[in-house]
Design an enzyme around this catalytic site. Structure first.
Site, short mmCIF file in Angstrom:
data_model
loop_
_atom_site.label_atom_id
_atom_site.label_comp_id
_atom_site.label_asym_id
_atom_site.label_seq_id
_atom_site.Cartn_x
_atom_site.Cartn_y
_atom_site.Cartn_z
CE LYS A 190 -1.08 -4.62 -10.21
NZ LYS A 190 -0.33 -5.46 -9.24
N GLY B 178 -3.99 0.07 -6.40
CA GLY B 178 -2.87 0.05 -5.46
C GLY B 178 -1.90 1.15 -5.78
N GLY B 179 -0.66 0.98 -5.28
CA GLY B 179 0.33 2.03 -5.45
C GLY B 179 0.78 2.18 -6.89
CG MET B 180 3.59 0.26 -8.59
SD MET B 180 4.78 -1.00 -9.06
CE MET B 180 4.96 -0.69 -10.82
CG ASP C 28 4.41 -5.09 -0.57
OD1 ASP C 28 4.52 -4.88 0.66
OD2 ASP C 28 3.53 -4.54 -1.26
CB VAL D 287 -7.17 -4.50 -10.32
CG1 VAL D 287 -7.58 -5.90 -10.78
CG2 VAL D 287 -5.72 -4.50 -9.88
#
Length: 820
Positions: free
Chosen positions: A93, A73-75, A188, A78
């Site tokens: 993560k 994802g954006g950060m 979010d 996983v």
């Protein structure tokens, strides 16, 4: 028309300044925005990602076996891993290395993500097992959820039935409401962060960008966090974030599940944000006429622009939407399992086509192909396509209870095939249609009741009505009945169903080329009344949750779970509660634990001689603000000045017994002791900072040189500079450009134009200026200021920002020279 890149407001063609925020429009904004963005090269990111996997394997060696990357994802990335000691699958993560290349401070935000997720313990929030940090890598270990995201389900199925929507919203709303009560706002909420696990339960994920109410220091710089298609107006405008933003986003998800499309789907992000702030969504019932009016009204209230007009809480919103009745819970539960297992096709058309059902009996239009789109900002279909696809899927899969039950029955009876691997029984072949009379041409069959639930040994009669293309009954058409599993239920030639043994079967009625099916659920035989038996005794006592946390001054509810020797849950039994340390936490007769002081206690529940224990951690109430007196001071070299600091909680109440730490920005000018006593060391300026927990306050201190007794002390320029700033503040509030130019003679032409546009668009303007730092050197001075403007522009708004003002001393005194 264009849009201001600072606030998103539409700006007329040719305008140089935004009427909303007063910013200059055009290349200056674009250049400034470009200068703020610094992205790493593709080569450096790829190299960092390869190094990341090696670092993770080294960091987890002997504890976890890294199997495969399952998402990013954006950060973070996983990975699926194997927990060696507990022999279970886990998800790990890991923070993306590309983020540290763009922002070295990103690791603190990732650490906050881990702490936030780990602090939440709820059945519908994904649990976190462990958090790890080192100089090279930051990661945390959480439960691996097998299932599918709601985003995938909506893409495949389109609009979902109202009972399924109610079930998903109730479970997701329960998780969000729990997070809000613990000071966490998700920020979010979207289908991609709502999972359906293999048991058909909803799990809310990715609380990583959530705002922790106490962690104010990390949110001072702000930033727009969230996915544009689901962002609330207050997020789009950069305003205060509360639990109302999650309610709005969940309302968008509800709107999408019911109608099959998003309320807004503009072509650009700027237009999308504008729509969230200013454009009313299309009424839900206009796109989904079969949705109950009370549910449509509840969802539309969740989408109100003003947070004050939404429901008081997310729990109140989902309560207004309602829950599934007991009579439908079994069917909904079965369908949730079907959606979670991820069949390639789950629409009524695909299931009925499996048994050669004519497409015309299911839906009249072909399904709309699904095009993969990015998770962060889906590209929505056009209104016509989305509407027809959503309504088509709703008609195909959930045209009514009869068709829903038929589809579920067919899936259970045939979709998975017999356990021994043999093929399903072939459908009964219908006799040739009579061509002599057009009146016997059957287009569809209506079977009632739509679903049947029987105990083994019981019977029920089904009624089938063949219909022509206009929906009129075809009275002379013959109907043949068949069952998918005679071992579960049999059916006679006149539609009489007899339950044989527990299980699921599909009863099919055929007439000509048309057919319809009814799901039959057979339970165990009903037990006969027996003589009264002795009540079961309590064999074990459990407490849910077994591990919990609260804050001093707040409470948490515990539940005692009593079971007999067979493991069955017992109710109506007396339970006695006790605390191992009442100075830290007390517990009521109903299991409500109230935190008193920081520490850990054991809470015990006892019933009929059996006991269970839960561990409750009580943390100290966080310090919300720090009040320091005096706010500024001036002392001579060698002199001292005592400062006092008062920590306060979020209600403004003074908190005694809290430790306050003192530091000086320049110990060569002014020292400060652990008790807050300042000593002047040398002439100059220093900032004294007091901290307690996450709260901080600053004091500006000027140290003057010692003055001979027979010589007058030099005049302190600070009072005159403060008078200049007060004149400047009053000129801003007057909205008089000539008065402002008199207070600030060095104002540039661009600044004058910006103020003119701002003054012409606001009313009830109030300004507050505060000196954060003041550096005086001879005849020049430089002040770092914080300004807060409160005004009305369609509604009350507040802006706070930091600027720098320069001053110069001339023959007639000090004057404001420049503002940046």
């Amino acid at each position: 028309m264009s849009h201001c890149t600072r606030c998103g407001t539409q700006v007329a063609t040719g305008a140089q300044y935004c009427a909303n925020c007063g910013s200059r429009v055009g290349s200056d904004q674009d250049t400034a925005r470009t200068e703020r963005i610094r992205r790493p090269s593709h080569e450096s990111v790829a190299e960092s990602e390869r190094r990341l996997l090696n670092q993770l394997r080294q960091a987890t060696l002997g504890e976890y076996e890294i199997l495969d990357e399952v998402g990013r994802g954006g950060m973070a990335f996983v990975f699926l891993a194997h927990d060696i000691s507990l022999d279970r699958k886990v998800a790990i993560k890991v923070m993306s290395p590309a983020l540290t290349l763009m922002d070295p401070g990103i690791q603190e935000r990732f650490n906050r993500e881990a702490r936030t997720a780990a602090s939440l313990s709820h059945p519908h929030v994904i649990p976190v097992y462990a958090v790890r940090n080192s100089e090279e890598i930051a990661y945390f270990v959480m439960k691996y959820v097998e299932g599918r995201g709601l985003e995938t389900v909506i893409k495949e199925v389109g609009a979902l039935p109202v009972p399924v929507v109610q079930t998903i919203l109730n479970q997701a709303g329960s998780a969000l409401g729990y997070a809000h009560r613990n000071g966490v706002v998700h920020r979010d909420v979207k289908p991609g962060n709502i999972l359906l696990d293999q048991e058909g339960w909803v799990v809310v994920t990715d609380f990583g960008i959530a705002k922790v109410a106490e962690a104010k220091a990390l949110t001072m710089t702000g930033g727009m966090v969230g996915t544009p298609s689901y962002m609330s107006p207050e997020q789009c405008g950069g305003r205060e974030v509360t639990g109302a933003v999650d309610q709005y986003a969940l309302g968008v998800v509800a709107y999408e599940m019911i109608t099959g499309q998003l309320p807004f789907h503009s072509g650009t992000v700027v237009n999308l944000l504008y729509d969230h702030c200013h454009t009313p969504p299309t009424p839900l019932q206009a796109l989904a006429p079969d949705c109950p009016p009370e549910i449509a009204a509840a969802v539309m209230r969740m989408l109100e622009k003003d947070p004050a007009n939404r429901w008081p809480s997310v729990e109140a919103a989902v309560e207004a939407i309602g829950t599934v009745t007991d009579s439908k819970s079994g069917v909904v539960r079965t369908h949730m399992l079907t959606l979670a297992k991820g069949k390639k096709r789950t629409t009524a058309e695909s299931l009925l086509e499996k048994f050669s059902t004519p497409p015309s009996a299911v839906r009249s239009t072909p399904p709309t192909p699904v095009t993969p789109t990015p998770v962060s900002l889906p590209q929505p279909p056009t209104d016509a396509a989305a509407g027809s696809a959503g309504r088509g899927a709703r008609k195909a899969l959930w045209a009514g209870p009869a068709l829903a039950a038929a589809v579920l029955g067919l899936w259970f009876a045939f979709g998975r095939g017999p356990a021994d691997g043999t093929s399903a029984p072939a459908p009964v072949e219908a006799p040739a249609e009579e061509p002599a009379s057009p009146a016997l041409r059957v287009a569809a069959i209506d079977v009632s009741p739509p679903t049947v639930t029987l105990a083994a040994g019981e019977s029920a009669t089904l009624r089938a009505t063949p219909q022509d293309a206009d929906g009129a009954g075809v009275s002379r058409a013959a109907v043949q009945w068949s069952t998918s599993d005679p071992g579960v239920a049999t059916v006679s030639a006149d539609g009489a169903v007899t339950a044989v043994a527990p299980g699921n079967a599909a009863i099919t009625a055929r007439s000509g080329a048309s057919s319809a099916a009814v799901a039959v659920v057979v339970s165990e035989p009903r037990s006969r009344p027996t003589a009264p038996t002795r009540p079961a005794t309590v064999a074990s006592v459990g407490i849910s949750p077994a591990v919990a946390s609260t804050v001093a001054g707040e409470s948490i509810q515990l539940q005692a779970v009593l079971r007999d020797q067979s493991g069955a849950t017992l109710t109506g039994r007396a339970v006695r509660w006790s605390s191992s340390n009442t100075a830290l936490a007390r517990v009521s007769d109903a299991g409500l634990v109230s935190g008193i002081a920081e520490g850990t206690v054991q809470i015990t529940a006892t019933s009929e001689g059996r006991s269970g224990v839960a561990t409750v951690s009580v943390s100290a109430r966080p310090v919300a603000s720090l009040e320091v007196s005096p706010r500024r001071g001036s002392i001579l070299v060698g002199a001292t000045l005592r400062l006092s600091a008062t920590p306060r909680d979020d209600a403004g109440t003074a908190m005694g017994g809290r430790v306050v730490a003192w530091t000086s920005s320049n110990a060569a000018v002014a020292r400060v002791s652990s008790g807050g006593v300042i000593t002047g060391v040398a002439p100059g300026f220093a900032t004294i900072t007091a901290t307690s927990g996450s709260a901080a306050a600053r004091v500006a201190v000027t140290v003057e040189p010692p003055t001979a007794a027979d010589e007058p002390a030099p005049a302190d320029p600070r009072p005159e500079i403060e008078r200049l700033l007060e004149t400047y503040r009053r000129a801003i509030e007057s909205r008089d450009l000539d008065r402002l130019r008199s207070a600030y003679p060095g104002m540039t032409a661009d600044q004058e134009q910006a103020w003119r546009g701002f003054f012409s668009n606001v009313s009830a303007l109030q300004a507050t200026l505060e000196i954060l730092e003041l550096d005086i050197s001879g005849d020049t001075a430089r002040a770092r200021m914080e300004a807060t403007y409160e005004y009305r522009m369609n509604r009350s708004e507040t802006q706070t920002f930091v600027f720098t003002a320069s001053f110069r001393r001339g023959t007639d005194g000090w004057r404001m020279d420049q503002v940046q």
